[in-house]
Design a protein around this motif. Structure first.
Motif, PDB file in Angstrom:
ATOM      1  N   ARG A   1       0.816  -1.209   0.000  1.00  0.00           N
ATOM      2  CA  ARG A   1       0.000   0.000   0.000  1.00  0.00           C
ATOM      3  C   ARG A   1       0.853   1.265   0.000  1.00  0.00           C
ATOM      4  NH1 ARG A   1      -2.627  -3.272   3.583  1.00  0.00           N
ATOM      5  NH2 ARG A   1      -4.671  -4.033   2.936  1.00  0.00           N
ATOM      6  N   SER A   2       2.160   1.088  -0.045  1.00  0.00           N
ATOM      7  CA  SER A   2       3.081   2.225  -0.043  1.00  0.00           C
ATOM      8  C   SER A   2       2.798   3.181   1.113  1.00  0.00           C
ATOM      9  CB  SER A   2       3.009   3.007  -1.357  1.00  0.00           C
ATOM     10  OG  SER A   2       3.457   2.217  -2.406  1.00  0.00           O
ATOM     11  N   ARG A   3       2.790   2.619   2.286  1.00  0.00           N
ATOM     12  CA  ARG A   3       2.592   3.514   3.411  1.00  0.00           C
ATOM     13  C   ARG A   3       3.251   2.989   4.683  1.00  0.00           C
ATOM     14  NH1 ARG A   3      -3.860   2.522   3.869  1.00  0.00           N
ATOM     15  NH2 ARG A   3      -3.782   0.793   5.338  1.00  0.00           N
ATOM     16  N   LEU A   4       3.487   3.922   5.534  1.00  0.00           N
ATOM     17  CA  LEU A   4       4.164   3.652   6.789  1.00  0.00           C
ATOM     18  C   LEU A   4       3.269   4.155   7.908  1.00  0.00           C
ATOM     19  CD1 LEU A   4       6.965   3.053   8.252  1.00  0.00           C
ATOM     20  CD2 LEU A   4       7.344   5.507   8.068  1.00  0.00           C
ATOM     21  N   THR A   5       2.992   3.296   8.878  1.00  0.00           N
ATOM     22  CA  THR A   5       2.226   3.773  10.032  1.00  0.00           C
ATOM     23  C   THR A   5       3.095   3.647  11.268  1.00  0.00           C
ATOM     24  OG1 THR A   5       1.266   1.574  10.272  1.00  0.00           O
ATOM     25  CG2 THR A   5      -0.073   3.216   9.142  1.00  0.00           C
TER      26      THR A   5
ATOM     27  N   LEU B   1       3.542  19.181  28.021  1.00  0.00           N
ATOM     28  CA  LEU B   1       2.636  18.193  27.438  1.00  0.00           C
ATOM     29  C   LEU B   1       3.158  16.839  27.882  1.00  0.00           C
ATOM     30  CD1 LEU B   1       2.372  19.525  23.746  1.00  0.00           C
ATOM     31  CD2 LEU B   1       0.842  20.015  25.661  1.00  0.00           C
ATOM     32  N   GLU B   2       2.364  16.145  28.673  1.00  0.00           N
ATOM     33  CA  GLU B   2       2.819  14.865  29.208  1.00  0.00           C
ATOM     34  C   GLU B   2       2.089  13.713  28.524  1.00  0.00           C
ATOM     35  OE1 GLU B   2       3.786  16.945  33.497  1.00  0.00           O
ATOM     36  OE2 GLU B   2       2.071  15.583  33.324  1.00  0.00           O
ATOM     37  N   ASP B   3       2.832  12.629  28.331  1.00  0.00           N
ATOM     38  CA  ASP B   3       2.267  11.466  27.649  1.00  0.00           C
ATOM     39  C   ASP B   3       1.673  11.882  26.297  1.00  0.00           C
ATOM     40  OD1 ASP B   3       1.350   8.946  27.094  1.00  0.00           O
ATOM     41  OD2 ASP B   3      -0.411   9.089  28.402  1.00  0.00           O
ATOM     42  N   LEU B   4       2.501  12.529  25.520  1.00  0.00           N
ATOM     43  CA  LEU B   4       2.084  12.986  24.194  1.00  0.00           C
ATOM     44  C   LEU B   4       2.281  11.860  23.187  1.00  0.00           C
ATOM     45  CD1 LEU B   4       1.253  15.351  22.268  1.00  0.00           C
ATOM     46  CD2 LEU B   4       3.696  15.811  22.010  1.00  0.00           C
ATOM     47  N   ASN B   5       1.189  11.485  22.562  1.00  0.00           N
ATOM     48  CA  ASN B   5       1.228  10.374  21.640  1.00  0.00           C
ATOM     49  C   ASN B   5       1.043  10.857  20.204  1.00  0.00           C
ATOM     50  OD1 ASN B   5       1.419   7.481  22.297  1.00  0.00           O
ATOM     51  ND2 ASN B   5      -0.178   7.396  20.723  1.00  0.00           N
ATOM     52  N   ILE B   6       1.929  10.414  19.344  1.00  0.00           N
ATOM     53  CA  ILE B   6       1.837  10.813  17.949  1.00  0.00           C
ATOM     54  C   ILE B   6       1.609   9.569  17.102  1.00  0.00           C
ATOM     55  CG2 ILE B   6       2.997  11.976  16.014  1.00  0.00           C
ATOM     56  CD1 ILE B   6       2.838  13.880  18.261  1.00  0.00           C
ATOM     57  N   GLN B   7       0.414   9.498  16.561  1.00  0.00           N
ATOM     58  CA  GLN B   7       0.084   8.387  15.687  1.00  0.00           C
ATOM     59  C   GLN B   7       0.092   8.926  14.271  1.00  0.00           C
ATOM     60  OE1 GLN B   7      -3.412   6.576  17.244  1.00  0.00           O
ATOM     61  NE2 GLN B   7      -3.425   5.036  15.629  1.00  0.00           N
ATOM     62  N   GLY B   8       0.716   8.225  13.363  1.00  0.00           N
ATOM     63  CA  GLY B   8       0.821   8.816  12.041  1.00  0.00           C
ATOM     64  C   GLY B   8       0.820   7.822  10.912  1.00  0.00           C
ATOM     65  N   LYS B   9       0.547   8.348   9.731  1.00  0.00           N
ATOM     66  CA  LYS B   9       0.563   7.534   8.526  1.00  0.00           C
ATOM     67  C   LYS B   9       1.147   8.364   7.395  1.00  0.00           C
ATOM     68  CE  LYS B   9      -3.120   6.533   5.921  1.00  0.00           C
ATOM     69  NZ  LYS B   9      -4.509   6.100   5.754  1.00  0.00           N
ATOM     70  N   ILE B  10       2.198   7.843   6.773  1.00  0.00           N
ATOM     71  CA  ILE B  10       2.801   8.530   5.637  1.00  0.00           C
ATOM     72  C   ILE B  10       2.587   7.677   4.392  1.00  0.00           C
ATOM     73  CG2 ILE B  10       4.954   9.380   4.613  1.00  0.00           C
ATOM     74  CD1 ILE B  10       6.012   9.861   7.414  1.00  0.00           C
ATOM     75  N   SER B  11       1.922   8.253   3.404  1.00  0.00           N
ATOM     76  CA  SER B  11       1.748   7.558   2.128  1.00  0.00           C
ATOM     77  C   SER B  11       2.725   8.141   1.133  1.00  0.00           C
ATOM     78  CB  SER B  11       0.325   7.746   1.595  1.00  0.00           C
ATOM     79  OG  SER B  11      -0.604   7.449   2.601  1.00  0.00           O
ATOM     80  N   TYR B  12       3.300   7.285   0.327  1.00  0.00           N
ATOM     81  CA  TYR B  12       4.313   7.777  -0.599  1.00  0.00           C
ATOM     82  C   TYR B  12       4.152   7.101  -1.956  1.00  0.00           C
ATOM     83  CZ  TYR B  12       6.508   3.300   0.418  1.00  0.00           C
ATOM     84  OH  TYR B  12       6.748   1.957   0.553  1.00  0.00           O
ATOM     85  N   SER B  13       4.863   7.617  -2.913  1.00  0.00           N
ATOM     86  CA  SER B  13       4.922   6.939  -4.202  1.00  0.00           C
ATOM     87  C   SER B  13       6.364   6.930  -4.668  1.00  0.00           C
ATOM     88  CB  SER B  13       4.034   7.659  -5.223  1.00  0.00           C
ATOM     89  OG  SER B  13       4.539   8.957  -5.451  1.00  0.00           O
TER      90      SER B  13
END
Ligand SMILES: *[C@@H]1O[C@H](CO)[C@@H](O)[C@H](O)[C@H]1NC(C)=O
Ligand SMILES: *[C@@H]1O[C@H](CO)[C@@H](O)[C@H](O)[C@H]1NC(C)=O
Length: 244
Positions: free
Chosen positions: A104-108, A142-154
């Protein structure tokens, strides 16, 4: 800062594209993920030591002796200044998950910051109908800061040119701690004002999730592509791995 972090991911991604084509897909995905994790672990050192060679200052902690900003937005105008500013914790991240999906060309990913905080002395002098003049010390976390992410690429078929299509970042924060002195000269009221700020920031981060994600996507996607376009891959890898 976010962009520096994203570049790391993207570069790590790019650096292993094309490698080990013969590996089974799942093994390939695992090895790419682990290269990215290694890249992020190495990046900690860049944050802590800076990279004079590449003009990157130390960012953990990030210090500023003195800085002031002019604010001029219609009704509000004035100056806002900080002195002895120090931001801590950019290097204190834990990588919870890092998953590469080649098909799917993506990174989570999911990354947690235990505490991202700054201390500073501040001075505000603003006027509209009435004048607000404040100064004092401040601590904000900022405590317990959570970063959820998805990078789509080609990837370009012939050139292997990496392009970022979309960057989605969903932040959430466990706790906000605001201790800004002298918002009011009355201690009880000062505490109340800090509580309002804490609540406001918590809600802004945790409830405006799509808004934040859209905004980051709009900002970060072209920035990533600009930066990739300007530098060769090996330049950027050198920044990440050979930071000190
Ligand atoms: C600020 O952040 C740093 C790094 O995460 C942490 O070690 C420190 O305890 C925090 N300071 C406070 C007062 O919470
Ligand atoms: C808070 O403001 C008062 C004057 O309003 C000033 O005397 C005092 O130094 C300030 N506190 C700090 C910590 O700067």
């Amino acid at each position: 800062m976010k962009s520096v972090f994203l570049i790391t991911l993207i570069v790590a991604l790019g650096s292993c594209q094309g490698a080990e084509v013969a590996e089974p897909l799942s093994a390939q995905e695992r090895s790419i993920s682990s290269v990215i994790v290694d890249g992020l672990e190495a990046f900690r050192g860049v944050l802590q030591n800076g990279s004079p060679k590449h003009g990157l200052p130390v960012l953990a902690p990030m210090k500023a002796a003195k800085r002031s900003f002019e604010i001029n937005s219609g009704e509000f105008s004035g100056t806002f200044g900080v002195e002895n500013f120090e931001l801590q914790g950019l290097d204190q991240y834990e990588i919870i998950t890092m998953n590469m999906d080649v098909i799917r060309s993506r990174l989570t990913f999911n990354i947690n910051f235990a505490s991202l905080n700054f201390t500073t002395d501040y001075e505000v002098d603003m006027g509209s109908g009435y004048r607000i003049k404040r100064n004092g010390g401040a601590f904000f976390a900022l405590e317990d800061l959570n970063i959820q992410g998805k990078i789509s690429y080609s990837l370009g078929v012939f050139t292997s040119q990496l392009r970022v299509k979309d960057v989605l970042i969903y932040p959430s924060v466990g706790n906000v701690n605001s201790q800004i002195e002298n918002l009011s000269q009355y201690r009880i009221f000062n505490r109340k004002l800090n509580e309002i700020i804490e609540e406001f920031v918590t809600l802004t981060i945790n409830e405006n999730t799509d808004f934040v994600a859209d905004w980051v996507s709009e900002q970060a996607t072209p920035i990533c592509n600009d930066l990739i376009g300007d530098r060769t891959l090996s330049d950027i890898i050198a920044i990440i791995t050979g930071g000190n």
